[in-house]
Write an enzyme that holds these catalytic residues in place. Structure first.
Site, PDB file in Angstrom:
ATOM      1  N   ASP A  95      26.056  33.483  10.421  1.00  0.00           N
ATOM      2  CA  ASP A  95      27.111  33.494  11.438  1.00  0.00           C
ATOM      3  C   ASP A  95      28.335  32.802  10.843  1.00  0.00           C
ATOM      4  O   ASP A  95      28.299  32.331   9.708  1.00  0.00           O
ATOM      5  CB  ASP A  95      26.618  32.840  12.734  1.00  0.00           C
ATOM      6  CG  ASP A  95      26.274  31.372  12.557  1.00  0.00           C
ATOM      7  OD1 ASP A  95      26.500  30.827  11.471  1.00  0.00           O
ATOM      8  OD2 ASP A  95      25.765  30.764  13.513  1.00  0.00           O
ATOM      9  N   GLY A  97      29.945  30.127  11.997  1.00  0.00           N
ATOM     10  CA  GLY A  97      30.051  28.701  12.272  1.00  0.00           C
ATOM     11  C   GLY A  97      30.822  28.399  13.540  1.00  0.00           C
ATOM     12  O   GLY A  97      30.740  27.289  14.074  1.00  0.00           O
ATOM     13  N   GLY A  98      31.564  29.370  14.043  1.00  0.00           N
ATOM     14  CA  GLY A  98      32.413  29.132  15.212  1.00  0.00           C
ATOM     15  C   GLY A  98      31.635  28.701  16.441  1.00  0.00           C
ATOM     16  O   GLY A  98      32.025  27.767  17.142  1.00  0.00           O
ATOM     17  N   PHE A  99      30.505  29.363  16.686  1.00  0.00           N
ATOM     18  CA  PHE A  99      29.748  29.073  17.904  1.00  0.00           C
ATOM     19  C   PHE A  99      29.267  27.626  17.923  1.00  0.00           C
ATOM     20  O   PHE A  99      29.389  26.932  18.937  1.00  0.00           O
ATOM     21  CB  PHE A  99      28.559  30.036  18.036  1.00  0.00           C
ATOM     22  CG  PHE A  99      27.756  29.852  19.284  1.00  0.00           C
ATOM     23  CD1 PHE A  99      28.218  30.352  20.498  1.00  0.00           C
ATOM     24  CD2 PHE A  99      26.559  29.163  19.272  1.00  0.00           C
ATOM     25  CE1 PHE A  99      27.488  30.163  21.666  1.00  0.00           C
ATOM     26  CE2 PHE A  99      25.820  28.975  20.430  1.00  0.00           C
ATOM     27  CZ  PHE A  99      26.286  29.474  21.632  1.00  0.00           C
ATOM     28  N   GLN A 192      34.852  40.637  21.581  1.00  0.00           N
ATOM     29  CA  GLN A 192      34.904  39.612  22.621  1.00  0.00           C
ATOM     30  C   GLN A 192      35.561  40.217  23.865  1.00  0.00           C
ATOM     31  O   GLN A 192      35.780  41.418  23.932  1.00  0.00           O
ATOM     32  CB  GLN A 192      35.674  38.376  22.113  1.00  0.00           C
ATOM     33  CG  GLN A 192      34.911  37.565  21.059  1.00  0.00           C
ATOM     34  CD  GLN A 192      33.728  36.777  21.646  1.00  0.00           C
ATOM     35  OE1 GLN A 192      33.569  36.667  22.863  1.00  0.00           O
ATOM     36  NE2 GLN A 192      32.887  36.234  20.766  1.00  0.00           N
ATOM     37  N   ASP A 269      19.397  38.502  17.296  1.00  0.00           N
ATOM     38  CA  ASP A 269      18.892  37.207  16.824  1.00  0.00           C
ATOM     39  C   ASP A 269      18.776  36.319  18.047  1.00  0.00           C
ATOM     40  O   ASP A 269      19.518  36.505  19.018  1.00  0.00           O
ATOM     41  CB  ASP A 269      19.862  36.538  15.834  1.00  0.00           C
ATOM     42  CG  ASP A 269      20.999  35.843  16.563  1.00  0.00           C
ATOM     43  OD1 ASP A 269      21.930  36.539  17.005  1.00  0.00           O
ATOM     44  OD2 ASP A 269      20.945  34.604  16.739  1.00  0.00           O
ATOM     45  N   CYS A 307      -3.122  40.544  19.997  1.00  0.00           N
ATOM     46  CA  CYS A 307      -2.247  40.119  18.909  1.00  0.00           C
ATOM     47  C   CYS A 307      -3.075  39.810  17.665  1.00  0.00           C
ATOM     48  O   CYS A 307      -4.133  39.188  17.752  1.00  0.00           O
ATOM     49  CB  CYS A 307      -1.460  38.885  19.333  1.00  0.00           C
ATOM     50  SG  CYS A 307      -0.357  38.255  18.051  1.00  0.00           S
ATOM     51  N   CYS A 309      -1.961  38.038  15.046  1.00  0.00           N
ATOM     52  CA  CYS A 309      -1.373  36.929  14.283  1.00  0.00           C
ATOM     53  C   CYS A 309      -2.437  35.857  14.007  1.00  0.00           C
ATOM     54  O   CYS A 309      -3.475  35.816  14.663  1.00  0.00           O
ATOM     55  CB  CYS A 309      -0.182  36.344  15.038  1.00  0.00           C
ATOM     56  SG  CYS A 309      -0.610  35.028  16.185  1.00  0.00           S
ATOM     57  N   CYS A 312      -3.714  33.864  17.055  1.00  0.00           N
ATOM     58  CA  CYS A 312      -4.582  34.573  17.991  1.00  0.00           C
ATOM     59  C   CYS A 312      -5.907  34.978  17.356  1.00  0.00           C
ATOM     60  O   CYS A 312      -6.916  35.109  18.041  1.00  0.00           O
ATOM     61  CB  CYS A 312      -3.869  35.812  18.536  1.00  0.00           C
ATOM     62  SG  CYS A 312      -2.450  35.393  19.562  1.00  0.00           S
ATOM     63  N   HIS A 338       3.000  32.874  16.207  1.00  0.00           N
ATOM     64  CA  HIS A 338       2.646  33.875  17.230  1.00  0.00           C
ATOM     65  C   HIS A 338       3.899  34.498  17.851  1.00  0.00           C
ATOM     66  O   HIS A 338       3.987  35.717  17.991  1.00  0.00           O
ATOM     67  CB  HIS A 338       1.770  33.276  18.334  1.00  0.00           C
ATOM     68  CG  HIS A 338       1.715  34.186  19.518  1.00  0.00           C
ATOM     69  ND1 HIS A 338       0.901  35.311  19.551  1.00  0.00           N
ATOM     70  CD2 HIS A 338       2.447  34.209  20.659  1.00  0.00           C
ATOM     71  CE1 HIS A 338       1.129  35.968  20.676  1.00  0.00           C
ATOM     72  NE2 HIS A 338       2.053  35.315  21.372  1.00  0.00           N
TER      73      HIS A 338
HETATM   74 ZN   LIG Z   1      -0.604  35.962  18.309  1.00  0.00          ZN
END
Ligand SMILES: [Zn+2]
Length: 378
Positions: A95, A97-99, A192, A269, A307, A309, A312, A338
């Site tokens: 990004d 940096g402004g935010f 914007q 994001d 799931c 992962c 899980c 997860h």
């Molecule tokens: Zn999971």
């Protein structure tokens, strides 16, 4: 990952307004719609880059504001750039940096030239101009550079939103001039205009006159509510060029993402999956679960039975509850793993659904499962 020569975006399939595409960058390709985990200070908190990649992520986001203050963009450049520094060989978006300047720093002066602020780390004084924001992102070696913009606060009156948007458009033109074109690297503009459809459309037009490799929609997910977010997307996206990627910044919850993909957004994001993982929250196909809750104390079942992962596959809700309650660092690690896995599986499901022309069914199934709520207590 193989290096590609040109920065580009290819549309593979459409389903209604939704798009299935592929972004190519100097450090590899990204299948869209894509979710970018947030690696604020050059790390997706708690995870090895290999683990982030194993969730299915093909690109990560890093924050210019944090990295310019610590360890410093020149230092990262001297050490070979951010990919080498953080050991993430894939694409990186930074990004501007402004935010963070607007949200994290107290002392700041905003003017035509840019913004002057004091570091929240050590109080030192810094200038962030459009030119410097682009230079920092070049030093970091970001595949995708974002223009510096003013994040219009919410709520804002229409005249306030207009003058803020116009400043962002002038800064966007300066960013374009400052950006050094290199094969495989791209610069994105940011629409914007707050919640005002006409301003959003003016902003989209102004950015296209300057010309960017991709177009982001900024200034949303700051308290306006989902209905308004979607209304702004409906007003904005038709005015953006179909052949360029569209990135909705800072969004969002799983149902925000499904709704935005249906409207034609390609990239996202959000800190939610990682930040929530650190506070004991898990996103599942059926609900958002708080692992601190006593109902999980004796539950031998996995977080989400569907799931695959590591959290899980090998651990019970009771164990995750124990880790979170005991303040063990493995708790946030497993829940972050997860949550990122869940987000990436959602994106993969959306991509498959668009390719096979059944996105409406996929979205209906997603909503039905979410409405069911969590598994009944044991
Ligand atoms: Zn999971």
């Amino acid at each position: 990952m193989t290096a590609t020569k040109e920065f580009g975006f290819e549309l593979i399939a459409r389903d209604g307004a939704a798009r299935r595409g592929r972004l190519t960058t100097a450090h590899g390709a990204v299948n869209t719609p894509a979710f970018m985990p947030v690696g604020t200070a050059g790390t997706v908190k708690g995870l090895l880059p290999e683990q982030v990649a194993a969730t299915g992520a093909e690109i990560v986001l890093a924050n210019t504001y944090h990295l310019m203050l610590r360890p410093g963009a020149e230092r990262v450049a001297a050490l070979g750039g951010l990919h080498l520094f953080m050991h993430w060989p894939g694409p990186i978006l930074t990004d501007s940096g402004g935010f963070q300047v607007m949200s994290l720093t107290k002392l700041r002066e905003l003017g035509e030239r840019g913004v002057r602020f004091r570091s929240h780390v050590d109080g030192s004084l810094h200038d962030l101009t459009p030119e410097r924001a682009v230079e920092i992102q070049h030093l970091l070696d970001a595949d995708i550079t974002m223009v510096l913009d003013e994040c219009t606060p919410f709520p804002a009156s229409e005249p306030e939103a207009e003058s803020s948007m116009q400043l962002s458009m002038r800064w966007a033109a300066r960013c374009k001039d400052a950006f050094k074109r290199r094969p495989g690297y791209g610069l994105f503009g940011i629409v914007q205009g707050s919640v005002y459809a006409a301003l959003r459309q003016d902003s989209a037009r102004a950015l296209q006159e300057i010309g960017f490799d991709g177009y982001a929609v900024g200034g949303l997910a700051i308290g306006e509510g989902q209905e308004t977010t979607f209304a702004v997307l409906d007003a904005t996206l038709p005015g953006l060029p179909a052949e360029r990627p569209r990135y909705l910044m800072g969004v969002g919850k799983p149902d925000d993402i499904v709704g935005a993909v249906r409207r034609g957004v390609d990239m996202f994001d959000c800190v939610l999956p990682t930040r929530s993982g650190r506070t004991g929250q898990a996103f599942t196909r059926r609900a958002t679960i708080n692992l601190r809750n006593a109902r999980h104390k004796d539950d031998p079942r996995p977080l989400d039975p569907d799931c695959a992962c590591p959290a899980c596959r090998s651990y019970s809700r009771a164990y995750l509850h124990h880790l979170v309650r005991a303040g063990e660092m493995l708790g946030p690690i497993l829940l972050t793993l997860h949550n990122l896995h869940y987000y990436q599986e959602l994106m993969a499901g959306l991509r498959d659904a668009i390719e096979s022309g059944r996105l409406a069914d996929f979205a209906a199934g997603f909503e039905r499962q979410q409405a069911e709520g969590d598994l009944s207590p044991t």
